[in-house]
Enzyme design. Structure first.
Site, PDB file in Angstrom:
ATOM      1  N   CYS A   1      -2.951   1.109   7.105  1.00 43.68           N
ATOM      2  CA  CYS A   1      -3.186   0.620   8.481  1.00 43.68           C
ATOM      3  C   CYS A   1      -3.720   1.476   9.351  1.00 43.68           C
ATOM      4  O   CYS A   1      -4.300   1.116  10.163  1.00 43.68           O
ATOM      5  CB  CYS A   1      -1.589   0.295   8.757  1.00 43.68           C
ATOM      6  SG  CYS A   1      -0.625   1.830   8.867  1.00 43.68           S
TER       7      CYS A   1
ATOM      8  N   ASN B   1       0.876  -1.349   0.212  1.00 43.54           N
ATOM      9  CA  ASN B   1      -0.189   0.039   0.042  1.00 43.54           C
ATOM     10  C   ASN B   1       0.977   1.240  -0.077  1.00 43.54           C
ATOM     11  O   ASN B   1       0.335   2.252  -0.412  1.00 43.54           O
ATOM     12  CB  ASN B   1      -1.008  -0.010   1.225  1.00 43.54           C
ATOM     13  CG  ASN B   1      -0.493  -0.002   2.402  1.00 43.54           C
ATOM     14  OD1 ASN B   1       0.529  -0.458   2.682  1.00 43.54           O
ATOM     15  ND2 ASN B   1      -1.090   0.590   3.625  1.00 43.54           N
TER      16      ASN B   1
ATOM     17  N   GLU C   1       5.856  -3.602  11.836  1.00 40.39           N
ATOM     18  CA  GLU C   1       4.521  -2.581  11.876  1.00 40.39           C
ATOM     19  C   GLU C   1       3.439  -3.443  10.964  1.00 40.39           C
ATOM     20  O   GLU C   1       3.632  -3.714   9.945  1.00 40.39           O
ATOM     21  CB  GLU C   1       5.102  -1.143  11.300  1.00 40.39           C
ATOM     22  CG  GLU C   1       5.898  -0.639  11.760  1.00 40.39           C
ATOM     23  CD  GLU C   1       5.639   0.026  12.997  1.00 40.39           C
ATOM     24  OE1 GLU C   1       4.605  -0.241  13.504  1.00 40.39           O
ATOM     25  OE2 GLU C   1       6.583   0.430  13.757  1.00 40.39           O
TER      26      GLU C   1
HETATM   27  P1  NAP Z   1       1.399  -8.950   3.566  1.00 38.39           P
HETATM   28  O1  NAP Z   1       0.439  -9.724   2.809  1.00 38.39           O
HETATM   29  O2  NAP Z   1       1.502  -9.125   5.079  1.00 38.39           O
HETATM   30  O3  NAP Z   1       2.741  -8.497   2.579  1.00 38.39           O
HETATM   31  C1  NAP Z   1       3.699  -7.727   3.342  1.00 38.39           C
HETATM   32  C2  NAP Z   1       5.010  -8.149   2.640  1.00 38.39           C
HETATM   33  O4  NAP Z   1       5.526  -9.387   3.192  1.00 38.39           O
HETATM   34  C3  NAP Z   1       4.971  -8.482   0.908  1.00 38.39           C
HETATM   35  O5  NAP Z   1       6.410  -7.913   0.639  1.00 38.39           O
HETATM   36  C4  NAP Z   1       4.835  -9.790   0.876  1.00 38.39           C
HETATM   37  O6  NAP Z   1       5.462  -9.958  -0.384  1.00 38.39           O
HETATM   38  C5  NAP Z   1       5.824 -10.334   1.955  1.00 38.39           C
HETATM   39  N1  NAP Z   1       5.673 -11.705   2.335  1.00 38.39           N
HETATM   40  C6  NAP Z   1       4.587 -12.392   2.096  1.00 38.39           C
HETATM   41  N2  NAP Z   1       4.787 -13.857   2.511  1.00 38.39           N
HETATM   42  C7  NAP Z   1       5.966 -13.775   3.279  1.00 38.39           C
HETATM   43  C8  NAP Z   1       6.512 -14.701   4.027  1.00 38.39           C
HETATM   44  N3  NAP Z   1       6.345 -15.807   4.134  1.00 38.39           N
HETATM   45  N4  NAP Z   1       8.003 -14.179   4.453  1.00 38.39           N
HETATM   46  C9  NAP Z   1       8.259 -13.047   4.415  1.00 38.39           C
HETATM   47  N5  NAP Z   1       7.840 -12.101   3.712  1.00 38.39           N
HETATM   48  C10 NAP Z   1       6.325 -12.362   3.102  1.00 38.39           C
HETATM   49  O7  NAP Z   1       0.612  -7.288   3.719  1.00 38.39           O
HETATM   50  P2  NAP Z   1       0.065  -6.534   2.643  1.00 38.39           P
HETATM   51  O8  NAP Z   1      -0.941  -7.101   2.018  1.00 38.39           O
HETATM   52  O9  NAP Z   1       1.237  -6.056   1.453  1.00 38.39           O
HETATM   53  O10 NAP Z   1      -0.064  -5.087   3.265  1.00 38.39           O
HETATM   54  C11 NAP Z   1      -1.359  -4.887   3.962  1.00 38.39           C
HETATM   55  C12 NAP Z   1      -1.230  -5.213   5.464  1.00 38.39           C
HETATM   56  O11 NAP Z   1       0.089  -4.244   5.933  1.00 38.39           O
HETATM   57  C13 NAP Z   1      -2.503  -4.606   6.237  1.00 38.39           C
HETATM   58  O12 NAP Z   1      -2.731  -5.354   7.308  1.00 38.39           O
HETATM   59  C14 NAP Z   1      -1.838  -3.304   6.863  1.00 38.39           C
HETATM   60  O13 NAP Z   1      -2.526  -2.946   8.021  1.00 38.39           O
HETATM   61  C15 NAP Z   1      -0.504  -3.742   7.018  1.00 38.39           C
HETATM   62  N6  NAP Z   1       0.229  -2.266   7.259  1.00 38.39           N
HETATM   63  C16 NAP Z   1       0.751  -1.922   8.330  1.00 38.39           C
HETATM   64  C17 NAP Z   1       1.621  -0.602   8.295  1.00 38.39           C
HETATM   65  C18 NAP Z   1       2.133  -0.219   9.780  1.00 38.39           C
HETATM   66  O14 NAP Z   1       3.005   0.600   9.701  1.00 38.39           O
HETATM   67  N7  NAP Z   1       1.654  -0.622  10.824  1.00 38.39           N
HETATM   68  C19 NAP Z   1       1.671  -0.045   7.207  1.00 38.39           C
HETATM   69  C20 NAP Z   1       1.360  -0.339   5.894  1.00 38.39           C
HETATM   70  C21 NAP Z   1       0.544  -1.650   5.969  1.00 38.39           C
HETATM   71  P3  NAP Z   1       4.457 -10.749  -1.573  1.00 38.39           P
HETATM   72  O15 NAP Z   1       3.509  -9.269  -1.853  1.00 38.39           O
HETATM   73  O16 NAP Z   1       5.196 -11.319  -2.447  1.00 38.39           O
HETATM   74  O17 NAP Z   1       3.483 -11.679  -0.910  1.00 38.39           O
HETATM   75  O1  G3H Z   2      -0.638   2.028   5.768  1.00 37.19           O
HETATM   76  C1  G3H Z   2       0.138   2.194   6.749  1.00 37.19           C
HETATM   77  C2  G3H Z   2       0.752   3.632   6.698  1.00 37.19           C
HETATM   78  O2  G3H Z   2       1.772   3.388   7.752  1.00 37.19           O
HETATM   79  C3  G3H Z   2       0.035   4.657   7.115  1.00 37.19           C
HETATM   80  O3  G3H Z   2       0.541   5.788   6.648  1.00 37.19           O
HETATM   81  O4  G3H Z   2      -0.771   7.344   7.824  1.00 37.19           O
HETATM   82  O5  G3H Z   2       0.654   8.332   6.401  1.00 37.19           O
HETATM   83  O6  G3H Z   2      -1.294   7.262   5.484  1.00 37.19           O
HETATM   84  P1  G3H Z   2      -0.283   7.147   6.721  1.00 37.19           P
END
Ligand code: NAP
Ligand code: G3H
Length: 471
Positions: A281, A151, A247
């Site tokens: 997030c 994202n 995160e």
């Molecule tokens: P995701 O599916 O967990 O993927 C995140 C990263 O992990 C991607 O690069 C993914 O690669 C990789 N990955 C997948 N399987 C893995 C494994 N077994 N080992 C290591 N890495 C692996 O998350 P997303 O769909 O990209 O992002 C959405 C989620 O992120 C939401 O839950 C959101 O809340 C959270 N988020 C949190 C923050 C924060 O700062 N708290 C910020 C942004 C997003 P692939 O894409 O190749 O599978």
């Molecule tokens: O998706 C999670 C990001 O860390 C949120 O960043 O609050 O600047 O949109 P933002």
């Protein structure tokens, strides 16, 4: 069609294997990136290890001036970077460009902040000691694995990569599959900037195929990961012997405690809930409000939500398709579950493939999945609750603890309520948000481990090295 290669030791990887990246707006192939093999991945870590000591020995100001060449190339190519990002994650063009510009600002700030990571000098007196002078400096941890989510494919990548490099670490970077085009496009900029060989390696491939191989590599000193709770927990297992900053997801509540500025509250809640179609997030993922205020808030929200533009990222629509149809199916299942259990769909609940109209759901009760689960899509549940005590309880009865918002003109009441909420941060009279990036950014409970933010990342990517002089 776009085609970008991974980068190991400043050489483009040409192993003949490719991963296709979808354009979520057209549901056609946007381009392809290298699909790395386990041998490629091991090589990336091995060169990161062998180049680390020499990179760390380059003095700080010189490291900054080398990295600045790369920063300038990002700035010069920002429109192209935004265009690629928009094609692969359906973020509208305006917001994509804003993401790149925000990243350049983070990089500049990081260069400045790195100069202020000063050693600490202590005199050792007492506790059985005397005539000691201790100098404790921050030194690089070594090899950092940076994994970013789809994202914020650019911003959240460089919020990890730049602090790591500037402090003398080397980096292996794994972008999300949706986000790999922009990630691998960086390969060409690294070569153009003539960064020293091996300090910044970009490895692409599907996480579910190569994730475990990556995170269990013995050369890793620290993993900085942003993504979902499920993958974060898997990394906790695989990377248990390395330092971790995680995160993860959120279910940020907005507590509306009065109706003294409802119009402004609505704008904040709507931007918070529906920005990038709810795929943040820190999105507002539930509103907690009493009946009397809800009766005024809901119609106002409805009017404003119905005026949001819904369409394609190239036209700068506010609501654009979510990342894929699987994600849209999940979001729809939360809406259907709420409907079936008696919630009231005020507006929305319309879908064309993965383009979902912004949906406001009123009278959400605590037995509904949407009250607790992270949708990562454009839906906003309203939970009607009588007292502040109950609101605080529901806010805290969550597996997540990223951020929260409180809307209230009585600042004492707002602060007293904020102090009872168990999240990393509580925002008073604004939506939840990570920025400004110089602030510490953290989640507690399932929302994360460790802290991001410019200074905090410089600290977490270094450790103390003590020198004790006995005289
Ligand atoms: P995701 O599916 O967990 O993927 C995140 C990263 O992990 C991607 O690069 C993914 O690669 C990789 N990955 C997948 N399987 C893995 C494994 N077994 N080992 C290591 N890495 C692996 O998350 P997303 O769909 O990209 O992002 C959405 C989620 O992120 C939401 O839950 C959101 O809340 C959270 N988020 C949190 C923050 C924060 O700062 N708290 C910020 C942004 C997003 P692939 O894409 O190749 O599978
Ligand atoms: O998706 C999670 C990001 O860390 C949120 O960043 O609050 O600047 O949109 P933002």
């Amino acid at each position: 069609m776009r085609q970008y290669k991974a980068l190991i030791n400043n050489e483009l990887v040409d192993n003949g294997q490719w991963l296709e990246i979808m354009n979520p707006a057209t549901l056609e192939i946007a381009g392809k990136v290298s699909a790395l093999t386990p041998d490629d991945i091991n090589k990336a870590f091995s060169v990161a290890r062998s180049s680390q000591e020499q990179w760390e020995q380059v003095e700080l100001l010189k490291r900054i001036s080398i990295l600045k060449r790369f920063r300038d190339l990002i700035d010069q190519n920002k429109e192209e970077i935004a265009q690629i990002m928009s094609e692969e994650i359906a973020k509208n063009l305006k917001e994509s460009l804003a993401e790149v510009e925000r990243t350049v600002e983070i990089i500049d700030y990081t260069f400045e902040e790195a100069k202020r990571i000063e050693p600490m000098a202590l005199t050792g007196e007492g506790m059985g000691a005397k005539n000691k002078l201790g100098v404790f400096s921050r030194v690089a941890k070594g090899v950092i694995l940076a994994i970013s989510p789809f994202n914020y494919p650019f911003n959240l990548a460089f919020a990890k990569i730049i602090p790591a490099l500037v402090m003398g670490n080397t980096v292996v970077f794994k972008p999300a599959t949706a986000g790999s085009l922009v990630g691998a496009y960086m390969s060409e900029l690294v070569i153009k900037a003539e960064l020293p060989k091996g300090i910044f390696n970009i490895i692409t491939g599907r996480g579910r195929e190569i994730g475990d191989i990556i995170t269990s590599n013995p050369e890793i000193d620290m993993i900085s990961f942003t993504g979902s709770v499920g993958i974060g927990n898997q990394i906790r297992k695989n990377g248990s012997t390395t330092d971790l900053v995680l995160e993860l997801g959120g279910k940020d509540p907005a507590l509306v405690l009065d109706d003294l500025n409802l119009d402004k509250y609505c704008d904040e809640i709507i931007n918070g809930a529906f920005g990038y179609s709810g795929q943040r997030c820190t999105a507002v993922k539930r509103v907690l409000v009493n009946n009397e205020i809800a009766d005024k808030l809901v119609p106002l929200l409805k009017n404003k939500i119905e005026s949001l533009s819904v369409g394609m990222p190239k036209d700068n629509a506010f609501i654009t398709p979510v990342i894929d149809e699987k994600s849209a199916d999940f979001i729809q299942s939360l809406i259907d579950d709420a409907k079936q259990k008696g919630a009231n769909i005020v507006t929305g609940d319309k879908r064309e493939k993965n383009l979902m109209w912004p949906t406001l759901i009123d009278n959400v009760s605590l037995d509904m999945k949407v009250a607790w689960e992270e949708p990562f899509g454009p839906i906003l549940p309203i939970i009607r609750i009588d007292t502040i005590d109950e609101m605080v309880k529901i806010a805290n009865d969550s597996q997540f603890g990223l951020q929260a918002s409180i809307f209230c003109q009585d600042i004492s009441k707002a602060i007293l309520t904020a102090k009872r909420i168990k999240t990393g941060t509580v925002n008073i009279n604004s939506r939840p948000q990570r920025g400004p990036d110089s602030f510490p950014f953290l989640g507690i409970k399932d929302s994360g481990e460790g802290v991001q933010g410019i200074r905090e990342s410089l600290l977490s990517m270094t450790r103390y090295m003590g020198l004790v002089i006995n005289y």
